[in-house]
Design a protein around this motif. Sequence first.
Motif, PDB file in Angstrom:
ATOM      1  N   UNK A  31      23.719  17.054  25.226  1.00 30.39           N
ATOM      2  CA  UNK A  31      24.413  18.305  25.550  1.00 30.39           C
ATOM      3  C   UNK A  31      24.997  18.897  24.284  1.00 30.39           C
ATOM      4  N   UNK A  33      27.660  21.794  23.624  1.00 35.33           N
ATOM      5  CA  UNK A  33      28.544  22.795  24.220  1.00 35.33           C
ATOM      6  C   UNK A  33      28.719  23.923  23.213  1.00 35.33           C
ATOM      7  N   UNK A  35      30.221  27.410  21.414  1.00 36.85           N
ATOM      8  CA  UNK A  35      31.593  27.787  21.070  1.00 36.85           C
ATOM      9  C   UNK A  35      32.291  28.498  22.229  1.00 36.85           C
ATOM     10  N   UNK A  37      31.863  28.131  25.219  1.00 33.44           N
ATOM     11  CA  UNK A  37      32.067  27.242  26.373  1.00 33.44           C
ATOM     12  C   UNK A  37      33.190  26.229  26.132  1.00 33.44           C
ATOM     13  N   UNK A  38      33.885  26.395  24.997  1.00 35.77           N
ATOM     14  CA  UNK A  38      34.872  25.379  24.621  1.00 35.77           C
ATOM     15  C   UNK A  38      36.297  25.741  25.013  1.00 35.77           C
ATOM     16  N   UNK A  40      38.009  24.943  27.570  1.00 34.52           N
ATOM     17  CA  UNK A  40      38.745  23.766  28.057  1.00 34.52           C
ATOM     18  C   UNK A  40      38.987  22.767  26.915  1.00 34.52           C
ATOM     19  N   UNK A  41      37.936  22.545  26.146  1.00 31.96           N
ATOM     20  CA  UNK A  41      38.032  21.582  25.040  1.00 31.96           C
ATOM     21  C   UNK A  41      39.092  22.016  24.022  1.00 31.96           C
ATOM     22  N   UNK A  46      44.045  18.762  24.729  1.00 28.56           N
ATOM     23  CA  UNK A  46      42.779  18.032  24.661  1.00 28.56           C
ATOM     24  C   UNK A  46      42.487  17.508  23.248  1.00 28.56           C
ATOM     25  N   UNK A  48      41.976  15.362  20.077  1.00 25.86           N
ATOM     26  CA  UNK A  48      41.617  13.945  19.959  1.00 25.86           C
ATOM     27  C   UNK A  48      42.440  13.259  18.875  1.00 25.86           C
TER      28      UNK A  48
ATOM     29  N   UNK B  15      21.791  14.232  13.488  1.00 29.43           N
ATOM     30  CA  UNK B  15      22.806  15.269  13.636  1.00 29.43           C
ATOM     31  C   UNK B  15      22.871  16.161  12.407  1.00 29.43           C
ATOM     32  N   UNK B  18      20.223  18.695  12.580  1.00 32.65           N
ATOM     33  CA  UNK B  18      20.535  19.740  13.554  1.00 32.65           C
ATOM     34  C   UNK B  18      21.528  20.745  12.982  1.00 32.65           C
ATOM     35  N   UNK B 197      26.101  19.697  14.882  1.00 31.29           N
ATOM     36  CA  UNK B 197      25.654  20.096  16.218  1.00 31.29           C
ATOM     37  C   UNK B 197      26.592  21.106  16.861  1.00 31.29           C
ATOM     38  N   UNK B 198      26.716  22.265  16.206  1.00 30.67           N
ATOM     39  CA  UNK B 198      27.590  23.336  16.710  1.00 30.67           C
ATOM     40  C   UNK B 198      29.010  22.831  16.924  1.00 30.67           C
ATOM     41  N   UNK B 199      29.432  22.012  15.996  1.00 32.22           N
ATOM     42  CA  UNK B 199      30.797  21.448  16.006  1.00 32.22           C
ATOM     43  C   UNK B 199      31.067  20.630  17.262  1.00 32.22           C
ATOM     44  N   UNK B 200      30.026  20.057  17.814  1.00 30.46           N
ATOM     45  CA  UNK B 200      30.211  19.139  18.944  1.00 30.46           C
ATOM     46  C   UNK B 200      30.489  17.717  18.464  1.00 30.46           C
ATOM     47  N   UNK B 201      30.105  17.432  17.233  1.00 33.06           N
ATOM     48  CA  UNK B 201      30.228  16.079  16.694  1.00 33.06           C
ATOM     49  C   UNK B 201      30.970  16.126  15.367  1.00 33.06           C
ATOM     50  N   UNK B 276      34.756   9.003  14.481  1.00 29.75           N
ATOM     51  CA  UNK B 276      33.614   9.693  15.068  1.00 29.75           C
ATOM     52  C   UNK B 276      34.097  10.348  16.363  1.00 29.75           C
ATOM     53  N   UNK B 278      33.185  13.266  19.596  1.00 27.89           N
ATOM     54  CA  UNK B 278      32.051  13.882  20.262  1.00 27.89           C
ATOM     55  C   UNK B 278      32.509  14.667  21.493  1.00 27.89           C
ATOM     56  N   UNK B 279      32.073  15.927  21.576  1.00 25.22           N
ATOM     57  CA  UNK B 279      32.255  16.686  22.816  1.00 25.22           C
ATOM     58  C   UNK B 279      31.121  16.272  23.742  1.00 25.22           C
ATOM     59  N   UNK B 280      31.469  15.738  24.897  1.00 28.58           N
ATOM     60  CA  UNK B 280      30.451  15.205  25.803  1.00 28.58           C
ATOM     61  C   UNK B 280      30.049  16.242  26.846  1.00 28.58           C
ATOM     62  N   UNK B 281      31.021  17.018  27.290  1.00 21.72           N
ATOM     63  CA  UNK B 281      30.720  18.124  28.195  1.00 21.72           C
ATOM     64  C   UNK B 281      31.801  19.183  27.992  1.00 21.72           C
ATOM     65  N   UNK B 282      31.771  20.237  28.791  1.00 21.52           N
ATOM     66  CA  UNK B 282      32.765  21.297  28.633  1.00 21.52           C
ATOM     67  C   UNK B 282      34.177  20.800  28.933  1.00 21.52           C
ATOM     68  N   UNK B 285      35.750  14.928  26.160  1.00 24.25           N
ATOM     69  CA  UNK B 285      35.433  14.580  24.776  1.00 24.25           C
ATOM     70  C   UNK B 285      36.046  13.226  24.442  1.00 24.25           C
ATOM     71  N   UNK B 286      35.459  12.592  23.434  1.00 30.19           N
ATOM     72  CA  UNK B 286      35.880  11.232  23.087  1.00 30.19           C
ATOM     73  C   UNK B 286      35.842  11.050  21.573  1.00 30.19           C
TER      74      UNK B 286
END
Lengths: 82, 490
Positions: A31, A33, A35, A37-38, A40-41, A46, A48, B15, B18, B197-201, B276, B278-282, B285-286
């Motif tokens: 997946x 996500x 920008x 769509x973020x 919520x994140x 939220x 980290x 990554x 990408x 990855x579009x700042x997901x990671x 590390x 990671x955004x896992x879904x909308x 995240x972890x």
Amino acid sequence: MSRKWKLPDGRNSLKRLLLIGLAAAALSSCVAVKEYEKVYINDPNMKLSAAGDQRFELNFQVYREAAAGANGGKSGGGCGCN
Amino acid sequence: MKRILLLFFLLLLFHVSKAQSTDPNAYKKRVLESPEIEILMSYYQQNGDHSAVGGGIGDESVDDITPTIVVTIPLNDDDVLTIDAGLSAYTSASSSNINPFNASGASGRGEDDDEDEDDHEGDDEDDFRPGSSEPTTGTPWLASSGASQSDVLASVSVDYSHSSDDRNWILGLHGSVSKEYDYHSLGFGGSVARLFAEKNTELSLKTQVYLDAWKPIYPTELHEYSLYGSNFQNSGYFEGMTVLNEQGNPTTAYLPDLFSEWDSKKRNSYSASLGFSQIISQRLQASFFVDLIYQEGLLSTPYHRIYFADRPNYYIGTASDIPVYTTRENTGVFRLADEVERLPDTRLKIPFGARINYYMSQTFKLRTYYRYYSDDWGITGHTGSVELPVSLSPKFTLTPTYRYYEQTAATYFAPFETHVSTEQFYTSDYDLAEFQSNQWGIGLSYTNIFSQPKFLRLGLKHVNLRFSHYDRSDGLKANIVSFGLKYVFE
């Protein structure tokens, strides 16, 4: 007083961590996500990392407990002896 | 193990590839729009019965107040400078009993009227004990009024960060200094973070070095012994004082000949932290972290007393209190130390942790954290915490928190009067004992991201108030209240 240090009993733990990291990395390839769509994140709750207002609690925990690190807090500096 | 590592880095390379597709003409937003000023304060208070200065028994109450200011300045679109300056002003029953035989409070003899704040136990002049007809007393169960009962830790840190135009690289530099009477620290380090990855990671590496130094202070009786040798009971601070044996009879046999001052006064810490996230879904995240922390030098605290089980006991004070020495009924006698704690001069710590945050709804968010810790002193620990921020309105959030912690004891730990003099390493510091702890807390915050300047071009952006109660299985209890105001400067 000199003593040769050895790796603590954390090798298995390190393996587990790498496995978890691997699983997370694998998840990330499924997946992406966008920008827009973020919403919520990007909520401040939220983040980290430890909450900013936790900094003083992290300090006393480092002093009163043996464990330290892996939470963005201090890992040295200061004696913590009171 | 090698295969796992190989797979891990192959995925990272994936990554990176990408990330090359990032649009170079994307809109560049300032990393920080305006300077911010944060004013923070906390008050910490603890009580317990296992003072390390008393060799594992005695009052360990601490009060600590920490005024702090943090100024964050955008230097340009990409660079941010943060200056963090604070004080930690504390009083400590434990450290007051480095010399338990002073004027008021625990003891009835000797008047240290010198009000020089720098006059601490351990200095020759601090051991001045004017004559008095009052009998000398002391107890580990009350704070004495010695100069070492209070101190101020002052610290300043400076952080600089630079973000690349596409905001996929963040570089950081860190420097810090801190100083209290018997300890000073110099720290520096750097960090690099890469977003994919579009700042997901995000992958980050942070390194820090702390070069610390002690100005060692020793328990009064050991300090005098190191000054005057075997004749110390007829010299200096102890001249004219009566030392008692276990039966309460006067004796001159006390000789702490196992004690010697530390040669090395330096303590260095080196750490590397790999992260590390990671955004896992909308909504989910972890992140995962692993640290390597290596320390070397004087890792013991020079004024932590040790009482050996295989050495005779000697006291100063009221003979009738000797049978109740280890209870709070003892109001008048203090036992003389055999030694100070001795710990290895190296320590390797490996903690790793994980955070998982979940956006349940506009009202509820769930924040979780877990850490596993191990070191080569034989300690392993588990930490778990849960926070549940509840948005009461767009501006107010209430956050209940719970944290659980447990650790095993260090190989070198034993309770009061349990170590024997033939051991190489020993400590009776209960921070290195086996215990569990529970911490409950509640936080209330106010946030106004569209704050308008109200006074001196300052607009109130964020207010938070937080309280936590800490309860350790060895009886130590603590409370902490913290308060913060963040202003944005227009």
